[in-house]
Design an enzyme around this catalytic site. Structure first.
Site, short mmCIF file in Angstrom:
data_model
loop_
_atom_site.label_atom_id
_atom_site.label_comp_id
_atom_site.label_asym_id
_atom_site.label_seq_id
_atom_site.Cartn_x
_atom_site.Cartn_y
_atom_site.Cartn_z
CE LYS A 38 124.73 69.40 -0.02
NZ LYS A 38 124.00 68.25 -0.61
CE1 TYR A 264 124.32 66.07 33.92
CE2 TYR A 264 125.12 66.53 31.72
CZ TYR A 264 124.51 66.95 32.88
OH TYR A 264 124.10 68.25 33.01
#
Length: 369
Positions: A38, A264
């Site tokens: 998965k 940032y």
């Protein structure tokens, strides 16, 4: 492995084979093996992994959702595929592509029986999920009679396995709870078999369960994270080989003077001259912001380069002050020498999260075929 020229997830199928054989060695020859693929095979390459497991002799595969199973079928995978969390809206595709649903509630049982009838199915294989303490999905002991009655009455489905999931198989401090779960599952599955008149396969053990509770392997075991090189225990990790290595390159090097900032919000401010390297990988690639501000690091020329400031969408900046490096040099986020578990631990998380977070825009290269 060869050097990469861009951000690349290198997948070593020889490592997968090693891990499969190691886990197989922990169970009896007659016990079936289900490989969990998965989430793009834990962030790697679901098709390549599934086909390798098929080649190696795995008996079953498991995915979370129907769409994952459909992709495997479309690429030629023939093994039986268990869908762990099917939704009623996808039952037509599930049946059309010969996938096998986990039936985990009365509602899903009734809806799947209706879908099977409409599709004129006979003895369609289903798997009954029991909740023994994880409290996520699954039937309770009060549902056993109903499951058997509805299955017999419908005539269109056949229970091929009963299963459950251990909540803390890797935690030795929770051994009493795990043993209680195993005993509960034995009782539930026995009660179901008595009412059905036949004996479906039983499976409960995940990777850590295979290692710690081999006496509860029943007719099949399931392994996910172990196949990819992680065992949730130091001694098991040492016996396994990471399948995935995440690598990138240095795009640019900057000289940062004292009192300058990086990135940032000026999240990093230097109080002395340093050298930084910018790498083309960021939170859009799976390196979340939680790895910023020195909590995560990469390895460049065998030396540790901590992440400076905030992780950007497409880039991170790392401290290479004491590293002899140049633009174009390789940077390793995780791999054989520094595992995904070690990288994840810096941000207080686990290997599962960083592995499955790697974006599909990151190039995959498969080796060891």
């Amino acid at each position: 492995m060869s050097k990469v020229g861009e951000t690349t997830l290198v997948l070593d199928l020889a490592a997968l084979e090693h891990n499969y054989n190691y886990l197989r060695s922990k169970i009896t020859p007659e016990t079936k093996f289900l490989g969990v693929v998965k989430a793009f095979a834990y962030g790697s390459d679901m098709v390549a992994i599934a086909k390798k497991l098929e080649q190696l002799g795995a008996d079953y595969l498991a995915v979370a959702y129907v769409s994952e199973g459909v992709l495997l079928r479309k690429t030629g995978v023939q093994l039986p595929i268990l869908v762990l969390h099917p939704l009623a809206s996808n039952f037509d595709d599930l049946i059309g592509y010969h996938l096998e649903p986990s039936i985990y509630s009365r509602n899903i049982l009734n809806q799947f029986i209706e879908a099977a009838k409409e599709g004129e199915q006979n003895n369609y294989p289903v798997h009954i999920k029991f909740n023994t303490g994880l409290n996520r999905l699954g039937f309770s002991k009060d549902d056993v009679e109903l499951i058997a009655e509805e299955t017999k009455r419908s005539g269109c489905i056949k229970i091929v396995s009963a299963f459950s999931h251990l909540a803390a198989s890797e935690d030795k401090n929770e051994q009493t709870f795990s043993l209680k779960q195993i005993e509960s599952f034995k009782n539930l599955s026995s009660a179901l078999m008595d009412r059905l008149g036949h004996a479906p396969m039983r499976h409960m053990l995940n990777t850590s369960g295979i290692i710690n509770y081999p006496e509860a392997q029943f007719e099949m075991v399931r392994s996910g994270i172990g196949l990819y090189g992680y065992g949730n225990q130091v001694e098991i990790d040492a016996a396994l080989k990471p399948v995935a290595s995440l690598k990138t390159v240095i795009s640019q090097i900057h000289q940062i003077e004292a009192n300058e900032s990086v990135g940032y919000n000026r999240a990093f401010k230097s109080n002395h001259p340093i050298k930084s390297a910018t790498l083309p990988i960021g939170h859009a690639d799976g390196i979340g912001r939680q790895y910023g501000k020195g909590k995560g690091f990469v390895t460049i020329n065998n030396k540790k380069a901590p992440i400076l400031g905030n992780v950007c969408m497409d880039m991170i900046m790392v401290d290479v002050t004491n590293i002899d490096c140049k633009e174009g040099d390789e940077a390793i986020v995780f791999g054989n020498e520094k595992s995904a578990e070690k990288f994840a631990s810096g941000a207080g998380t686990i290997s599962y999260e960083i592995l499955t977070a790697i974006s599909q825009r990151v190039k995959r290269v498969v080796t060891g075929i």
